[in-house]
Design an enzyme around this catalytic site. Structure first.
Site, mmCIF file in Angstrom:
data_model
loop_
_atom_site.group_PDB
_atom_site.id
_atom_site.type_symbol
_atom_site.label_atom_id
_atom_site.label_comp_id
_atom_site.label_asym_id
_atom_site.label_seq_id
_atom_site.Cartn_x
_atom_site.Cartn_y
_atom_site.Cartn_z
ATOM 1 C CB ALA A 101 38.174 21.987 45.379
ATOM 2 N N GLY A 148 39.873 26.944 45.027
ATOM 3 C CA GLY A 148 41.116 26.395 45.559
ATOM 4 C C GLY A 148 42.320 26.670 44.695
ATOM 5 C CD GLU A 207 36.264 29.444 47.182
ATOM 6 O OE1 GLU A 207 37.407 28.974 47.207
ATOM 7 O OE2 GLU A 207 36.029 30.665 46.959
ATOM 8 C CD GLU A 264 40.975 28.829 49.136
ATOM 9 O OE1 GLU A 264 40.759 29.142 50.316
ATOM 10 O OE2 GLU A 264 40.431 27.849 48.579
#
Length: 256
Positions: free
Chosen positions: A64, A109, A132, A112
């Protein structure tokens, strides 16, 4: 669709490419929304296979957009999480197999989104990680739920707690990716895999995906009941009749 995402479809195989190589294909709000639009377009085009990848040689999706997240408050973070979850859910529920072609970094992300895909193929140069924890947060787009379902519980906890980065070989050994190939062979390998899938029965593949996904959401007895009903429901379809006739006649099937 924003110019940060490319969409192509050929021979019933749709390819979505995150096209921000200067930012290692990091996902800002505009790109997240464009990715969701591209997934919707692939469904509207009735793609038999969807491939997700990143532009350039360095990154699949490096994560992200941290510069965007740095000053968010809790409400803004919740809204950003919703965008990521909606995209991952759209990938996971896409009515055909989705293949992640992991051509480089897949962190946070990015990993993910790969976890939401059905199959993952990695370049030998790829590096994956739920990183993260080193930002003072946890995965927010599904990894705390999808990763333990893919690998054993302790491995998932270690990857999330420590933020370890795995090279492609280690990711394969942990069962996170199914294939590791030479970097310059990734596109051809994924294209071959996608072509093989596209030649299968569309209705049977969708039923198989739905049934497997049920195993993540229901107790065993309910999942088995869903499988029985889905299996029986395929009988009488064109693809079931054609597939079995082709087998008995020793020829290739002509699926819809």
């Amino acid at each position: 669709m924003a110019d940060t995402v490319r969409f192509d479809i050929e021979d019933d195989v749709a390819t979505i490419t995150v096209d921000r190589p200067e930012s290692l294909n990091a996902l800002n709000v505009e790109t997240l929304q464009a990715l969701h639009d591209a997934v919707d377009e692939a469904e509207a085009e009735e793609a038999r296979v969807l491939v997700l990848t990143g532009a350039g040689d360095d990154a699949f999706v490096a994560g992200a957009d941290i510069s965007y997240m740095a000053e968010m408050d809790s409400q803004e973070a919740h809204e950003y999480a919703e965008l990521g979850h909606d995209l991952a859910d759209a990938i996971e529920s896409f009515p055909a197999p989705v293949v992640a072609a992991i051509n480089g970094y897949a962190f946070g992300g990015g990993m993910e989104l790969a976890l939401a895909c059905d199959l993952r193929v990695a370049s030998e140069t790829a590096v994956l990680g739920q990183t993260e924890i080193d930002l003072g947060i946890i995965p927010g787009w599904g990894a705390t739920q999808r990763l333990p379902r893919l690998v054993d519980d302790e491995t998932a906890r270690r990857l999330i707690y420590f933020g370890d980065r795995l090279d492609a070989t280690d990711a394969h050994e942990e069962g996170i990716v199914g294939d590791v190939v030479a970097h310059d062979e990734l596109d051809d390998h994924v294209a071959s895999l996608a072509a093989d899938l596209a030649a299968k029965s569309r209705t049977a593949l969708r039923a198989a995906k739905d049934a497997i996904n049920q195993s993540h959401e229901t107790p065993l007895d309910a999942g088995l009941d869903y499988e029985r009903r889905t299996w029986a429901g395929l009988f009488g379809s064109h693809d079931q009749r054609e597939g079995m006739a082709a087998f008995l006649e020793d020829r290739d099937p002509d699926f819809e």
